[in-house]
Design an enzyme around this catalytic site. Structure first.
Site, PDB file in Angstrom:
ATOM      1  N   TYR A 172      -4.107   5.423 -21.389  1.00 21.74           N
ATOM      2  CA  TYR A 172      -4.152   4.854 -20.045  1.00 21.74           C
ATOM      3  C   TYR A 172      -3.698   5.507 -19.026  1.00 21.74           C
ATOM      4  O   TYR A 172      -2.654   6.288 -19.075  1.00 21.74           O
ATOM      5  CB  TYR A 172      -3.348   3.356 -20.202  1.00 21.74           C
ATOM      6  CG  TYR A 172      -3.740   2.310 -18.896  1.00 21.74           C
ATOM      7  CD1 TYR A 172      -5.139   1.891 -18.959  1.00 21.74           C
ATOM      8  CD2 TYR A 172      -2.762   1.914 -17.914  1.00 21.74           C
ATOM      9  CE1 TYR A 172      -5.455   1.111 -17.935  1.00 21.74           C
ATOM     10  CE2 TYR A 172      -3.101   1.176 -16.869  1.00 21.74           C
ATOM     11  CZ  TYR A 172      -4.623   0.852 -16.937  1.00 21.74           C
ATOM     12  OH  TYR A 172      -5.100   0.161 -15.700  1.00 21.74           O
TER      13      TYR A 172
ATOM     14  N   HIS B 257       3.310   1.163 -20.145  1.00 20.57           N
ATOM     15  CA  HIS B 257       2.551   1.695 -21.082  1.00 20.57           C
ATOM     16  C   HIS B 257       3.030   3.172 -21.383  1.00 20.57           C
ATOM     17  O   HIS B 257       4.413   3.531 -21.244  1.00 20.57           O
ATOM     18  CB  HIS B 257       1.313   2.308 -20.278  1.00 20.57           C
ATOM     19  CG  HIS B 257       0.535   1.365 -19.864  1.00 20.57           C
ATOM     20  ND1 HIS B 257       0.489   0.825 -18.426  1.00 20.57           N
ATOM     21  CD2 HIS B 257      -0.512   0.247 -20.401  1.00 20.57           C
ATOM     22  CE1 HIS B 257      -0.247  -0.192 -18.268  1.00 20.57           C
ATOM     23  NE2 HIS B 257      -1.055  -0.445 -19.176  1.00 20.57           N
TER      24      HIS B 257
ATOM     25  N   ASP C 287       0.235  -6.686 -19.947  1.00 17.74           N
ATOM     26  CA  ASP C 287       1.157  -5.675 -19.955  1.00 17.74           C
ATOM     27  C   ASP C 287       2.509  -6.440 -19.798  1.00 17.74           C
ATOM     28  O   ASP C 287       2.632  -7.524 -19.270  1.00 17.74           O
ATOM     29  CB  ASP C 287       1.043  -4.593 -18.546  1.00 17.74           C
ATOM     30  CG  ASP C 287      -0.339  -3.769 -18.989  1.00 17.74           C
ATOM     31  OD1 ASP C 287      -0.635  -3.695 -19.906  1.00 17.74           O
ATOM     32  OD2 ASP C 287      -0.557  -3.373 -17.997  1.00 17.74           O
TER      33      ASP C 287
ATOM     34  N   GLU D 282       3.474  -7.912 -12.948  1.00 14.86           N
ATOM     35  CA  GLU D 282       2.169  -8.343 -12.915  1.00 14.86           C
ATOM     36  C   GLU D 282       1.360  -8.803 -14.095  1.00 14.86           C
ATOM     37  O   GLU D 282       0.500  -9.846 -14.220  1.00 14.86           O
ATOM     38  CB  GLU D 282       1.251  -7.045 -12.301  1.00 14.86           C
ATOM     39  CG  GLU D 282       1.864  -6.472 -10.959  1.00 14.86           C
ATOM     40  CD  GLU D 282       1.691  -7.726  -9.743  1.00 14.86           C
ATOM     41  OE1 GLU D 282       0.711  -8.407  -9.887  1.00 14.86           O
ATOM     42  OE2 GLU D 282       2.428  -7.456  -8.971  1.00 14.86           O
TER      43      GLU D 282
ATOM     44  N   ASP E 299       5.227  -6.258 -17.995  1.00 15.04           N
ATOM     45  CA  ASP E 299       5.613  -6.334 -16.427  1.00 15.04           C
ATOM     46  C   ASP E 299       5.463  -7.296 -15.590  1.00 15.04           C
ATOM     47  O   ASP E 299       4.636  -8.255 -16.114  1.00 15.04           O
ATOM     48  CB  ASP E 299       5.218  -4.771 -16.014  1.00 15.04           C
ATOM     49  CG  ASP E 299       3.673  -4.716 -15.479  1.00 15.04           C
ATOM     50  OD1 ASP E 299       2.860  -5.777 -15.770  1.00 15.04           O
ATOM     51  OD2 ASP E 299       3.262  -3.731 -15.392  1.00 15.04           O
TER      52      ASP E 299
ATOM     53  N   ARG F  38      -3.039   4.558 -15.456  1.00 10.29           N
ATOM     54  CA  ARG F  38      -2.205   4.049 -14.478  1.00 10.29           C
ATOM     55  C   ARG F  38      -0.827   3.606 -15.254  1.00 10.29           C
ATOM     56  O   ARG F  38      -0.824   2.627 -15.621  1.00 10.29           O
ATOM     57  CB  ARG F  38      -2.940   2.758 -13.991  1.00 10.29           C
ATOM     58  CG  ARG F  38      -4.153   3.308 -12.942  1.00 10.29           C
ATOM     59  CD  ARG F  38      -4.640   2.147 -12.374  1.00 10.29           C
ATOM     60  NE  ARG F  38      -5.671   1.385 -13.125  1.00 10.29           N
ATOM     61  CZ  ARG F  38      -6.986   1.577 -13.240  1.00 10.29           C
ATOM     62  NH1 ARG F  38      -7.484   2.364 -12.581  1.00 10.29           N
ATOM     63  NH2 ARG F  38      -7.772   0.574 -13.946  1.00 10.29           N
TER      64      ARG F  38
END
Length: 835
Positions: free
Chosen positions: A288, A333, A82, A86, A84, A290
């Site tokens: 997705y 997302h 992703d 993380e 971001d 989350r």
DNA sequence: CAGTGAGCGAGCTTCCGCTTGACTT
């Protein structure tokens, strides 16, 4: 061998992307983070510039091994986690662990899983953004430092196994402070006045118009006075105002809004919602789950438009783009939407269908036109009073998105808008009655799981992937309890003016009812107060927002991660040291007063097994040991009174002797009981009272229970008194040393032999012994490892070193589960062998 | 399924965010 290896975070995503990319691409998943700080200790070398000690997690060894092998063979590795903080860190850890060379590694990102987005991403690869990685690292290390320094402080000063952290401790604080508001709340009331008028509509039928008086009265006398005035009054329409109004649809779902709506509309718990959404996602039915983004892909926007036009017509379509307003959103997302907007329904179980339906409608509605309304406000004058009545109504002129979906609110008693019958200005109205009702102000509401999530999101605390785990953590630690309250009856009065006569009536209502609300426990309040008092900055609601700013600066290259941590640590660590060494324990002690009989101090505090009251202190004069009593389930250290405490000491009550053993009455975890000869006899609520029951009645209760038990036993065994065949609530079953086993359908319960019983026991699935002692509920833990009961219950390790042949139906391939659970199984099996 | 409020005191507990199974009733 494939030329290209693409690595994403989720296997379901990998599957979809592989379809888009074709033959030359192998798409694999890392299953989230592959490395984390060492779990054994702090995992950070503070002295050495906060050098992190990363380890490949136990459960990721297999994945890493596979990825390593595949990456060696591939010509090009695409890191597609992703976009971001993380995600960037995951990409970096992968490149480190897989030892990827710069030349053959490419970093790509996309915000939506569409063919277009992915092929575009492939055209524009970049390298790993190390600033962003360092921002993540700072976040990770800060959380570790806070958690792993505060928790041990609590172990020493409050109770073992407790925990504290940047997120969970603030979540508990939110709940504790709300509870304090409720405790401090002073109930007040006023009299609300509603007039009912009779009006002829177009069809010449009589309809009611209800209008509320613009003022409320503080006392019954004032209300009565007003009704007296109304006795001879005329009522006339003085004003009618019609105003057009609009309502717009809500944005598509994010994790948090989905959790809230599923809770309000479907009654799902936060974790239930996530489990169901996960399944829908894995089956390719939704995007997705989350996410904190409200964005929809162009593809989805177009599909929604086509769908709306064909279903409802052009007029209903209005393409909208939504902007995220929540703090700290990272938008990697899309919003949560159906994967295929032309699919109105899906196959699956009931819960899946309902949740999908919710997501479908919310998504479609978000792309529909505003609803157009007309609001009407009518003012009614009273001939001999300056007060006025107000009636308001609402008519939908064009339903727009309301045709599909309307959002719920937490406010339970919302009245649906009324329709105002046709009226003219100066029209004189026919009064039916005026009612003045006593209304009590309500305290602020307790949080539900979902409303807590909303609050945390507002504060920018926690992430979509953690909302559900936070809620289960604070419950598992015993800080918070999800519970129901019955509510109590309260009377209120009504004054009614009808036919020129005023009558008074007293009515009853149930108030204070709660369902699935979050209550702080005594230990939750205690820990909260301790932390708030000593670590104000971390417990501040803005702490996360503040550190997030620093992380952003690190991500932009304006700040060095280790400097940021150093600044923090220099202030934080000395505090921890100080409080660790100070000789002070937090037990929430509160003195209630003196015992009228002995004059000794009565106090409440947290004891080893929960909150207790005690008479006398060890340090006080006199040689006697203090007397103790546990608080009841609904009593709290903070609110219990001296009278209530004294009441607790009346039990256990010795009421006499039967068959030369003492009979004692008391109240336990499951309510009132009698204890006789080491056996328990439940006292039924409303039938027997442990405070007043006398010996003759007690003997009756005991004998009744014995009678019932006689019928319960189907068969006993001389070989082993621990083995019984019993008649239970669900039919006959085998009980062996307090564990229960199913009887195979084919056998007749009374005819089963000792040997057969043992065979059934050995071949039945593993059992967890039920545990006792903790006052709270046994945790409804999603994680298996929380079942490690302390001290009591099973003792698997000590006595089960000898090996026994226990056949398991499946050859378990995973190490973890077998090592964890076979202990108890062996314990049973080995006892069998000994006999 | 249920009472206790100590005791020798070793060795353990714990954070937040990414992910999915592996279990059981």
């Amino acid at each position: 061998m494939e030329e290209n290896l693409v690595i994403v975070e989720s296997p379901a995503k990998a599957k979809t992307i592989e379809k888009f990319l074709g033959k030359n691409y192998l798409v694999k998943s890392s299953y989230g983070h592959i490395r984390d700080l060492s779990k054994k200790n702090l995992g950070i070398d503070i002295q050495n510039n906060f050098e992190p000690q990363y380890e490949i997690s136990e459960d990721k060894q297999v994945v890493v091994k596979e990825l390593k092998k595949l990456s060696k063979d591939a010509k090009c590795i695409w890191l597609a986690s992703d976009e971001d903080r993380e995600g960037e860190a995951i990409a970096w850890h992968l490149s480190e662990v897989l030892e990827l060379s710069k030349e053959k590694t490419k970093r790509i990102v996309f915000h939506e899983i569409t063919k277009e987005a992915i092929t575009n991403a492939i055209k524009k690869p970049r390298s790993i953004d190390l600033n962003l990685v360092e921002a993540q690292q700072a976040r990770r290390l800060l959380d570790r430092i806070v958690g792993f320094e505060l928790s041990p402080l609590l172990w020493k000063k409050v109770k073992p196994s407790l925990s504290a952290g940047r997120v969970q401790s603030v979540a508990v604080r939110v709940i504790v402070e709300r509870e304090r508001e409720i405790i401090a709340f002073q109930s007040s009331y006023s009299f609300k006045v509603v007039g009912t008028f009779l009006i002829k509509n177009k069809e010449n039928e009589t309809v009611e118009l209800k209008a509320e008086l613009s003022t409320k009265f503080a006392t019954k006398e004032e209300a009565r006075k007003f009704l007296e005035i109304c006795k001879g009054a005329d009522f006339k329409v003085s004003d009618i105002v019609k105003k057009p109004a609009k309502k717009s649809p809500s944005a598509p779902f994010t994790t948090s809004t989905l959790q809230q709506e599923a809770s309000r509309k479907l009654g799902f718990s936060v974790s239930q919602t996530m489990v169901i959404a996960q399944r829908l996602y894995e089956e390719g039915k939704i995007t997705y789950m989350r996410t904190d983004s409200v964005n929809l892909s162009d593809l989805a926007l177009n599909l929604a438009k086509t769908e709306i036009i064909s279903e409802f017509g052009e007029k209903y379509s209005q393409t909208r783009k939504y902007k995220t307003k929540s703090k700290g959103a990272q938008e990697a997302h899309e919003a949560i939407r159906p994967a295929y907007l032309d699919k109105k329904t899906i196959t699956g179980n009931d819960a899946e269908k309902k949740l999908y339906d919710l997501i479908y409608k919310r998504t479609i509605a978000s792309q529909m036109s505003d609803a157009e309304l007309e609001r009407t406000q009518v003012t009614i004058d009273i001939s001999n009073s300056n007060h006025t009545f107000q009636a308001s109504g609402e008519v939908i002129k064009f339903d727009g998105f309301l045709r599909v979906y309307s959002e719920s609110t937490d406010d339970e008693k919302e009245e649906s808008p009324k329709i105002i019958p046709p009226l003219k200005v100066n029209q004189v109205l026919d009064l039916d009655n005026i009612k003045a009702t006593q209304k009590f102000a309500t305290h602020p509401p307790r949080y539900t799981e979902a409303s807590l999530v909303r609050r945390l999101e507002e504060l920018g605390i926690g992430r979509p992937s953690t909302y559900a785990p936070i809620i289960s953590t604070i419950q598992q630690r015993g800080y918070v309890l999800k519970d129901n309250r019955d509510g109590i009856e309260r009377s209120y009065s009504n004054l009614v003016l009808k036919n020129q006569k005023i009558t008074e009536e007293t009515k009853k209502e149930i108030t204070g009812q709660e369902k699935s609300k979050l209550f702080p426990t005594d230990i939750g309040m205690l820990v909260n107060d301790y932390l708030v008092g000593k670590f104000q900055s971390i417990m501040d609601f803005n702490f996360t927002a503040t550190v997030e700013k620093s992380f952003d600066e690190i991500a932009e290259g304006k700040m060095t991660w280790s400097n940021m941590l150093d600044d923090f640590y220099k202030k934080f660590h000395p505090l921890v040291e100080k409080f660790m060494n100070v000789n002070e324990y937090a037990d929430g002690k509160r003195v209630l007063g003196k015992d009228p009989q002995t004059g000794k101090t009565i106090l409440v505090r947290i004891g080893r097994f929960g909150p207790i009251v005690q008479i006398g202190e060890a340090t006080e004069e006199g040689d006697e040991k203090p007397k103790y009593a546990s608080l009841r389930k609904e009593q709290h250290i903070e609110t219990i009174t001296l009278e209530q405490a004294l009441e607790l000491f009346k039990l256990p009550r010795e009421i006499g002797e039967y068959e030369s053993s003492k009979v004692v009455a008391s109240i336990g975890r499951f309510g009132p009981y009698l204890l006789h000869n080491k056996k328990f006899y439940t006292l039924k609520k409303g039938v027997d009272d442990p405070y007043t029951i006398e010996l003759p009645r007690a003997i009756e209760v005991i004998d009744e229970k014995r009678d019932a038990d006689k019928n319960k036993i189907i068969k006993e065994f001389s070989e082993d008194s621990g083995l019984l065949i019993l008649n239970g609530r669900y039919g006959p079953y085998i009980s062996y040393n307090k564990l229960n086993y199913k009887i195979p359908k084919a056998s007749v319960p009374a005819n089963i032999s000792f040997k057969e019983c043992m065979e059934i026991i050995e071949s039945s699935p593993e059992k967890k012994p039920s545990r006792g002692f903790s006052r709270g509920k046994t945790t409804n833990s999603p994680k298996a490892n929380t079942y490690k009961a302390k001290g009591s219950s099973a003792k698997p390790k000590s006595e089960t070193t000898q090996k026994t042949k226990t056949e398991k139906p499946k050859t378990s391939s995973t190490k973890k589960t077998s090592s964890k659970t076979t202990g108890t199984k062996k314990a049973v099996a080995s006892k069998v062998k000994k006999k």
